[in-house]
Design a protein around this motif. Sequence first.
Motif, PDB file in Angstrom:
ATOM      1  N   ARG A   1      50.539 -24.959 -13.405  1.00 52.33           N
ATOM      2  CA  ARG A   1      49.203 -25.006 -12.804  1.00 52.33           C
ATOM      3  C   ARG A   1      48.160 -24.366 -13.712  1.00 52.33           C
ATOM      4  O   ARG A   1      47.016 -24.834 -13.801  1.00 52.33           O
ATOM      5  N   VAL A   2      48.522 -23.290 -14.395  1.00 51.26           N
ATOM      6  CA  VAL A   2      47.594 -22.613 -15.313  1.00 51.26           C
ATOM      7  C   VAL A   2      47.117 -23.579 -16.389  1.00 51.26           C
ATOM      8  O   VAL A   2      45.927 -23.623 -16.736  1.00 51.26           O
ATOM      9  N   LYS A   3      48.023 -24.373 -16.935  1.00 50.02           N
ATOM     10  CA  LYS A   3      47.658 -25.346 -17.964  1.00 50.02           C
ATOM     11  C   LYS A   3      46.654 -26.359 -17.414  1.00 50.02           C
ATOM     12  O   LYS A   3      45.691 -26.735 -18.088  1.00 50.02           O
ATOM     13  N   GLU A   4      46.888 -26.805 -16.170  1.00 50.13           N
ATOM     14  CA  GLU A   4      45.973 -27.764 -15.551  1.00 50.13           C
ATOM     15  C   GLU A   4      44.581 -27.146 -15.355  1.00 50.13           C
ATOM     16  O   GLU A   4      43.555 -27.765 -15.673  1.00 50.13           O
ATOM     17  N   LEU A   5      44.563 -25.912 -14.845  1.00 50.23           N
ATOM     18  CA  LEU A   5      43.281 -25.259 -14.565  1.00 50.23           C
ATOM     19  C   LEU A   5      42.528 -24.931 -15.844  1.00 50.23           C
ATOM     20  O   LEU A   5      41.290 -25.025 -15.881  1.00 50.23           O
ATOM     21  N   GLN A   6      43.243 -24.538 -16.892  1.00 49.68           N
ATOM     22  CA  GLN A   6      42.588 -24.279 -18.175  1.00 49.68           C
ATOM     23  C   GLN A   6      41.883 -25.530 -18.688  1.00 49.68           C
ATOM     24  O   GLN A   6      40.744 -25.466 -19.172  1.00 49.68           O
ATOM     25  N   LYS A   7      42.564 -26.665 -18.568  1.00 53.38           N
ATOM     26  CA  LYS A   7      41.983 -27.928 -19.032  1.00 53.38           C
ATOM     27  C   LYS A   7      40.753 -28.293 -18.211  1.00 53.38           C
ATOM     28  O   LYS A   7      39.723 -28.726 -18.758  1.00 53.38           O
ATOM     29  N   ILE A   8      40.833 -28.108 -16.889  1.00 57.24           N
ATOM     30  CA  ILE A   8      39.701 -28.430 -16.016  1.00 57.24           C
ATOM     31  C   ILE A   8      38.507 -27.543 -16.344  1.00 57.24           C
ATOM     32  O   ILE A   8      37.358 -28.000 -16.414  1.00 57.24           O
ATOM     33  N   LEU A   9      38.761 -26.246 -16.573  1.00 60.05           N
ATOM     34  CA  LEU A   9      37.674 -25.311 -16.907  1.00 60.05           C
ATOM     35  C   LEU A   9      37.061 -25.649 -18.262  1.00 60.05           C
ATOM     36  O   LEU A   9      35.827 -25.644 -18.413  1.00 60.05           O
ATOM     37  N   GLU A  10      37.903 -25.953 -19.246  1.00 61.95           N
ATOM     38  CA  GLU A  10      37.395 -26.298 -20.579  1.00 61.95           C
ATOM     39  C   GLU A  10      36.538 -27.557 -20.528  1.00 61.95           C
ATOM     40  O   GLU A  10      35.500 -27.644 -21.189  1.00 61.95           O
ATOM     41  N   GLU A  11      36.951 -28.539 -19.725  1.00 61.53           N
ATOM     42  CA  GLU A  11      36.172 -29.772 -19.593  1.00 61.53           C
ATOM     43  C   GLU A  11      34.825 -29.492 -18.923  1.00 61.53           C
ATOM     44  O   GLU A  11      33.798 -30.071 -19.306  1.00 61.53           O
ATOM     45  N   ALA A  12      34.809 -28.594 -17.933  1.00 61.08           N
ATOM     46  CA  ALA A  12      33.552 -28.243 -17.273  1.00 61.08           C
ATOM     47  C   ALA A  12      32.599 -27.539 -18.223  1.00 61.08           C
ATOM     48  O   ALA A  12      31.398 -27.820 -18.241  1.00 61.08           O
ATOM     49  N   ILE A  13      33.141 -26.634 -19.053  1.00 63.05           N
ATOM     50  CA  ILE A  13      32.312 -25.919 -20.035  1.00 63.05           C
ATOM     51  C   ILE A  13      31.780 -26.882 -21.101  1.00 63.05           C
ATOM     52  O   ILE A  13      30.609 -26.839 -21.467  1.00 63.05           O
ATOM     53  N   SER A  14      32.651 -27.786 -21.569  1.00 58.07           N
ATOM     54  CA  SER A  14      32.231 -28.779 -22.574  1.00 58.07           C
ATOM     55  C   SER A  14      31.149 -29.683 -22.021  1.00 58.07           C
ATOM     56  O   SER A  14      30.173 -30.003 -22.710  1.00 58.07           O
ATOM     57  N   GLY A  15      31.297 -30.098 -20.763  1.00 60.28           N
ATOM     58  CA  GLY A  15      30.293 -30.948 -20.135  1.00 60.28           C
ATOM     59  C   GLY A  15      28.959 -30.253 -19.980  1.00 60.28           C
ATOM     60  O   GLY A  15      27.894 -30.862 -20.123  1.00 60.28           O
ATOM     61  N   MET A  16      29.005 -28.943 -19.731  1.00 64.85           N
ATOM     62  CA  MET A  16      27.762 -28.149 -19.597  1.00 64.85           C
ATOM     63  C   MET A  16      27.059 -28.035 -20.949  1.00 64.85           C
ATOM     64  O   MET A  16      25.835 -28.108 -21.027  1.00 64.85           O
ATOM     65  N   GLU A  17      27.836 -27.874 -22.003  1.00 64.83           N
ATOM     66  CA  GLU A  17      27.247 -27.744 -23.339  1.00 64.83           C
ATOM     67  C   GLU A  17      26.596 -29.047 -23.794  1.00 64.83           C
ATOM     68  O   GLU A  17      25.553 -29.055 -24.437  1.00 64.83           O
ATOM     69  N   VAL A  18      27.218 -30.178 -23.414  1.00 71.29           N
ATOM     70  CA  VAL A  18      26.641 -31.492 -23.765  1.00 71.29           C
ATOM     71  C   VAL A  18      25.319 -31.692 -23.042  1.00 71.29           C
ATOM     72  O   VAL A  18      24.342 -32.186 -23.607  1.00 71.29           O
ATOM     73  N   ASP A  19      25.289 -31.301 -21.717  1.00 73.83           N
ATOM     74  CA  ASP A  19      24.055 -31.458 -20.948  1.00 73.83           C
ATOM     75  C   ASP A  19      22.937 -30.593 -21.523  1.00 73.83           C
ATOM     76  O   ASP A  19      21.787 -30.973 -21.505  1.00 73.83           O
TER      77      ASP A  19
END
Length: 320
Positions: free
Chosen positions: A302-320
């Motif tokens: 689950r930690v691996k899944e949550l890390q990926k979800i958090l990283e994608e959210a941060i990356s999406g924020m940086e693009v915006d």
Amino acid sequence: MDGYNCVFNPLFRSKENRLTMGLPNASGDLSTEVEVDAFRRLFPLRFYEKHLLESIRPDARPLGRARETTIALGAVASANGSALAKIGSTTMLAAIKMEVMTPSLETPDEGCIAIDFHMPPICSPIVRPGRPAEAAPVVAKQLSDTILSSGMINLKELSLVSGKAAWMAYLDIYCLDADGALFDTALLSAVAAFSHLEIPVVSLNDDGKIVLSEEQGLSDREPVNKERRKINLSSIPFSLTCVLHKNYILADPTAEEESIMDTIVTVVLDSSSQLVSLHKPGGTVLAYTSAIQDCIALTRQRVKELQKILEEAISGMEVD
């Protein structure tokens, strides 16, 4: 995690299967959702145990699979850091407000974090207006212990002037929908909010006190800290709650599952898969070593899944 466009219930796939599973039927045929719902309400534990025999849950999830999870950063524009986290229907809104304070004599080079967890009546039918939710102080204590003991935030980073000024981070988490795994969702929203946090610029006012430049209209003064900055996070904690029933382990339970199978185990691991804490608040099932090991193994996935979800959210924020 895989999503489902429809919910398939294997228990009701055929008349023969329904009879062998011992479910009620009308005229030998259980064909209406009303009858299924009635059986579920009258005999909830039996209903779930029939599913467990098939190693599947009523929402079509395998026993070890968590619900769909999403994170939206910057959900509160007026906060210094915020996030909206959802695990299934459980929804948490976390917001951080930074204030300048005078540090204590014991820790002159450190700031502080104050955490509050709110469960308004809108989040669940069992939370009544005018009465504090029983789970709220428990979750708040768990959050505080986890965030501070994990070492995710170096409190020295919150210092401004040794012995004179430091940051107080007020973290408020609001439960908007309580459908199980409250601590997991609250912790995820808190971690996401700190990931989104920007330390504001401060300046000296006419009295020589350090204040927020924007609030006091001191943007023309020489700032104490030169620019907004992110806070460094390390050993980020993630958690997974499981319910134990007989020989079964169900990951990420719904509120219904938690109420029916009352033995709960919450495992917290950091981003390096090191154990931060393990919480088992009573229950009727003994947590043997093998069951705890299985819960920890599920949490690592689950930690691996949550890390990926958090990283994608941060990356999406940086693009915006």
